[in-house]
Design an enzyme around this catalytic site. Structure first.
Site, PDB file in Angstrom:
ATOM      1  N   TYR A 141       0.922  -1.363  -0.008  1.00 53.91           N
ATOM      2  CA  TYR A 141      -0.051   0.067  -0.030  1.00 53.91           C
ATOM      3  C   TYR A 141       0.931   1.325  -0.106  1.00 53.91           C
ATOM      4  O   TYR A 141       0.634   2.334  -0.838  1.00 53.91           O
ATOM      5  CB  TYR A 141      -0.949  -0.208   1.194  1.00 53.91           C
ATOM      6  CG  TYR A 141      -1.609   1.354   1.603  1.00 53.91           C
ATOM      7  CD1 TYR A 141      -2.732   1.465   0.712  1.00 53.91           C
ATOM      8  CD2 TYR A 141      -1.519   2.028   2.633  1.00 53.91           C
ATOM      9  CE1 TYR A 141      -3.623   2.446   1.087  1.00 53.91           C
ATOM     10  CE2 TYR A 141      -2.180   3.227   3.011  1.00 53.91           C
ATOM     11  CZ  TYR A 141      -3.421   3.404   2.431  1.00 53.91           C
ATOM     12  OH  TYR A 141      -4.074   4.490   2.343  1.00 53.91           O
ATOM     13  N   LYS A 145       1.028   4.122  -2.781  1.00 54.04           N
ATOM     14  CA  LYS A 145       0.812   5.515  -2.607  1.00 54.04           C
ATOM     15  C   LYS A 145       1.943   6.259  -2.938  1.00 54.04           C
ATOM     16  O   LYS A 145       1.789   7.531  -3.337  1.00 54.04           O
ATOM     17  CB  LYS A 145       0.400   5.681  -1.215  1.00 54.04           C
ATOM     18  CG  LYS A 145      -0.865   4.934  -0.818  1.00 54.04           C
ATOM     19  CD  LYS A 145      -2.001   5.677  -1.566  1.00 54.04           C
ATOM     20  CE  LYS A 145      -3.359   5.426  -0.814  1.00 54.04           C
ATOM     21  NZ  LYS A 145      -4.464   6.026  -1.516  1.00 54.04           N
TER      22      LYS A 145
END
Ligand SMILES: NC(=O)c1ccc[n+]([C@@H]2O[C@H](COP(=O)([O-])OP(=O)(O)OC[C@H]3O[C@@H](n4cnc5c(N)ncnc54)[C@H](O)[C@@H]3O)[C@@H](O)[C@H]2O)c1
Length: 245
Positions: A141, A145
């Site tokens: 994640y 990002k």
């Protein structure tokens, strides 16, 4: 404020949390909001409470659907890349989900929206995370990002000659349904990790999205705005050790 009067904004993952708050905020400022989500019922429920809103099913991982839906719009003034792809238990599957979903999903939507935004001098706002800037766990994640931040800057360069602005918001912890069942952790984080003494609300982020998508940010592009209650800037641990906090 009526900064979005006569304007159309599309928000991904708008059936919940930050996306839903952003839909409410932009609608309150006059926008016609395209409330999109892979969960069509959730999109419908959010749109039902708004004066000018259209609920639409949109899975950001499905490039053909994204191109069909966004490409077929009559006009678009703002795109908010917000959808949150839930974490997968299997590490490989999690990497694939975050790179194909979180990263490529925003790329698909941005590419499809760009011709519309070029026609309206519009703006893209992408929701990143403080995970893009420091260790808060979940490498897949966080990497996705962080890559979004790079995409934001590169796209800002490509889109600037077209008059389109592209910016990102990196929120700290925000009290949304993605934290369901972890209310104690949220309260502890607010009290012990956040300099301003609380975690964020979806409305804290929506206000920043509205600013960056509006003409008030007419000379801002390629920027990442941290909205994190001081989390990354203030070293509370260091101050506590020095007896200064
Ligand atoms: N909540 C936090 O603490 C926090 C912190 C930093 C960043 N963020 C970011 O903010 C954004 C919103 O997070 P949230 O907490 O409001 O999430 P949320 O779980 O409340 O809502 C996410 C929405 O995305 C939708 N969605 C999931 N997969 C999708 C897909 N493939 N296509 C379209 N929609 C899809 C879900 O149905 C849901 O309605 C995310 O980008 C997240 O990474 C959240």
């Amino acid at each position: 404020m009526n900064r979005f009067e006569g304007r159309t904004a599309l928000i991904t993952g708008a059936g919940s949390g930050i996306g839903a708050a952003t839909a409410r905020r932009l609608a309150a400022e006059g926008a016609h909001v395209l409330v999109t989500d892979v969960d069509e019922d959730a999109a419908r429920a959010v749109a039902a409470g708004l004066p000018q809103a259209t609920p639409l099913r949109l899975d950001i991982t499905d490039r053909a659907s994204v191109e069909r839906l966004i490409g077929g719009l009559p006009a678009l003034h703002a795109l908010v890349n917000n959808a949150f792809l839930p974490f997968a238990d299997d590490p490989d599957e999690n990497w694939r989900r975050q790179l194909d979903g979180t990263l490529l999903g925003a790329v698909h939507c941005s590419r499809a929206a760009l011709p519309h935004l070029a026609a309206t001098a519009g703006a893209i706002v992408t929701i990143g995370s403080v995970n893009a800037e420091a260790d808060f766990g979940d490498h897949a994640y966080s990497a996705a990002k962080a890559a979004l931040g790079s995409f934001t800057r590169t796209l800002a360069g490509e889109a600037a000659p077209l008059g389109v602005r592209v910016n990102q918001i990196n929120p700290g912890t925000v009290d949304t349904p993605s934290w369901a069942g972890r209310e104690t952790a949220l309260a502890d984080l607010g009290a012990r990790a956040y300099p301003l003494g609380r975690v964020g609300t979806p409305e804290d982020i929506a206000a920043a999205v509205a600013f960056l998508a509006s003409a008030d940010a007419a000379w801002i592009t390629g920027t990442t705005l941290r909205v994190d209650g001081g989390l990354l800037a203030v070293n509370r641990h260091f101050r506590e050790i020095l007896g200064d906090g």
